[in-house]
Every structure is written in C-alpha cells, then in structure tokens.
Design a protein around this motif. Structure first.
Motif, PDB file in Angstrom:
ATOM      1  N   TYR A   1      67.326  75.740  45.425  1.00  0.00           N
ATOM      2  CA  TYR A   1      66.239  74.880  44.952  1.00  0.00           C
ATOM      3  C   TYR A   1      65.320  74.483  46.110  1.00  0.00           C
ATOM      4  O   TYR A   1      64.096  74.540  45.983  1.00  0.00           O
ATOM      5  CB  TYR A   1      66.833  73.638  44.283  1.00  0.00           C
ATOM      6  CG  TYR A   1      65.823  72.775  43.568  1.00  0.00           C
ATOM      7  CD1 TYR A   1      65.571  72.957  42.210  1.00  0.00           C
ATOM      8  CD2 TYR A   1      65.133  71.764  44.234  1.00  0.00           C
ATOM      9  CE1 TYR A   1      64.650  72.153  41.543  1.00  0.00           C
ATOM     10  CE2 TYR A   1      64.213  70.967  43.583  1.00  0.00           C
ATOM     11  CZ  TYR A   1      63.975  71.165  42.234  1.00  0.00           C
ATOM     12  OH  TYR A   1      63.066  70.376  41.580  1.00  0.00           O
ATOM     13  N   ALA A   2      65.911  74.101  47.237  1.00  0.00           N
ATOM     14  CA  ALA A   2      65.111  73.722  48.404  1.00  0.00           C
ATOM     15  C   ALA A   2      64.302  74.913  48.914  1.00  0.00           C
ATOM     16  O   ALA A   2      63.135  74.764  49.282  1.00  0.00           O
ATOM     17  CB  ALA A   2      66.005  73.174  49.512  1.00  0.00           C
TER      18      ALA A   2
ATOM     19  N   ASP B   1      65.475  69.414  48.063  1.00  0.00           N
ATOM     20  CA  ASP B   1      66.520  69.754  47.103  1.00  0.00           C
ATOM     21  C   ASP B   1      66.330  68.940  45.818  1.00  0.00           C
ATOM     22  O   ASP B   1      65.446  68.082  45.748  1.00  0.00           O
ATOM     23  CB  ASP B   1      67.904  69.584  47.733  1.00  0.00           C
ATOM     24  CG  ASP B   1      68.394  68.157  47.849  1.00  0.00           C
ATOM     25  OD1 ASP B   1      67.712  67.229  47.375  1.00  0.00           O
ATOM     26  OD2 ASP B   1      69.478  67.959  48.417  1.00  0.00           O
ATOM     27  N   PRO B   2      67.126  69.193  44.778  1.00  0.00           N
ATOM     28  CA  PRO B   2      66.928  68.485  43.507  1.00  0.00           C
ATOM     29  C   PRO B   2      67.144  66.981  43.581  1.00  0.00           C
ATOM     30  O   PRO B   2      66.744  66.249  42.681  1.00  0.00           O
ATOM     31  CB  PRO B   2      67.938  69.120  42.553  1.00  0.00           C
ATOM     32  CG  PRO B   2      68.695  70.128  43.305  1.00  0.00           C
ATOM     33  CD  PRO B   2      68.163  70.185  44.698  1.00  0.00           C
TER      34      PRO B   2
ATOM     35  N   MET C   1      73.261  75.866  44.741  1.00  0.00           N
ATOM     36  CA  MET C   1      72.040  75.690  43.957  1.00  0.00           C
ATOM     37  C   MET C   1      71.080  74.685  44.608  1.00  0.00           C
ATOM     38  O   MET C   1      69.871  74.788  44.432  1.00  0.00           O
ATOM     39  CB  MET C   1      72.358  75.289  42.520  1.00  0.00           C
ATOM     40  CG  MET C   1      73.016  76.415  41.727  1.00  0.00           C
ATOM     41  SD  MET C   1      72.171  78.034  41.856  1.00  0.00           S
ATOM     42  CE  MET C   1      70.576  77.653  41.157  1.00  0.00           C
ATOM     43  N   ASP C   2      71.609  73.705  45.354  1.00  0.00           N
ATOM     44  CA  ASP C   2      70.749  72.775  46.095  1.00  0.00           C
ATOM     45  C   ASP C   2      69.931  73.532  47.145  1.00  0.00           C
ATOM     46  O   ASP C   2      68.743  73.274  47.334  1.00  0.00           O
ATOM     47  CB  ASP C   2      71.571  71.693  46.800  1.00  0.00           C
ATOM     48  CG  ASP C   2      72.281  70.758  45.849  1.00  0.00           C
ATOM     49  OD1 ASP C   2      71.871  70.677  44.666  1.00  0.00           O
ATOM     50  OD2 ASP C   2      73.240  70.102  46.276  1.00  0.00           O
TER      51      ASP C   2
ATOM     52  N   GLU D   1      63.205  77.427  47.123  1.00  0.00           N
ATOM     53  CA  GLU D   1      62.133  77.649  46.148  1.00  0.00           C
ATOM     54  C   GLU D   1      61.091  76.536  46.170  1.00  0.00           C
ATOM     55  O   GLU D   1      59.986  76.729  45.668  1.00  0.00           O
ATOM     56  CB  GLU D   1      62.724  77.795  44.749  1.00  0.00           C
ATOM     57  CG  GLU D   1      63.522  79.075  44.584  1.00  0.00           C
ATOM     58  CD  GLU D   1      64.253  79.179  43.262  1.00  0.00           C
ATOM     59  OE1 GLU D   1      64.353  78.152  42.531  1.00  0.00           O
ATOM     60  OE2 GLU D   1      64.731  80.283  42.954  1.00  0.00           O
ATOM     61  N   ASN D   2      61.438  75.384  46.733  1.00  0.00           N
ATOM     62  CA  ASN D   2      60.520  74.246  46.838  1.00  0.00           C
ATOM     63  C   ASN D   2      60.237  73.929  48.306  1.00  0.00           C
ATOM     64  O   ASN D   2      60.303  72.784  48.737  1.00  0.00           O
ATOM     65  CB  ASN D   2      61.105  73.027  46.104  1.00  0.00           C
ATOM     66  CG  ASN D   2      61.126  73.254  44.623  1.00  0.00           C
ATOM     67  OD1 ASN D   2      60.108  73.097  43.964  1.00  0.00           O
ATOM     68  ND2 ASN D   2      62.273  73.676  44.089  1.00  0.00           N
TER      69      ASN D   2
END
Length: 77
Positions: A15-16, A39-40, A11-12, A18-19
């Motif tokens: 997330y990265a 990452d988050p 998920m990290d 997607e960001n």
C-alpha cells in the motif's frame, strides 16, 4: 508478518509503495529506488526497491521512515 519488522504486514508495504509520496534513484547497478509512502494507517514508510522486470518491482527493505531517508527524498530539511 515480516521477520525483522513484525509490526509491518506485507500489504502495508504494498500500500505504501502504491501510495508513494517521493522517490529518488540511487547511483547503483541495477538502479535502486528509495522512496517514502503512506501505509493504510497513515504512517510514513520508507522502502528500497529494484525493478526486476518491466513493471515488476522487488521491495527488499521497508520500515518506518527515518529522518535520513526523508532528507534523501526531499521531504525534510
């Protein structure tokens, strides 16, 4: 958890991705995209991905961002 990078969770990486801050296409067939995202936890991650179907991506490399990749995508001199 990933085998080669146990500190990174799937998920990290998602997330990265997607960001993403910056990407760059590499001259390959199929086209591989190298990118850097956050990452988050606020850490910069690099990744290499290919679009395996319209709107679908396969990320096959991810790790904390290196100076080499930061230069490649234009985030560092």
């Amino acid at each position: 958890m990933l085998t080669k990078r146990p500190q990174l969770e799937t998920m990290d990486i998602v997330y990265a991705f997607e960001n993403t801050l910056r990407t760059r296409a590499r001259d390959t067939d199929p086209v591989r995209w190298v990118g850097v995202g956050v990452d988050p936890h606020g850490q910069l991650l690099e990744y290499v991905a290919v679009e395996d179907e319209p709107g679908g991506w396969l990320i096959y490399h991810a790790m904390p961002a290196t100076t080499k990749v930061l230069r490649e995508v234009g985030l560092r001199r």
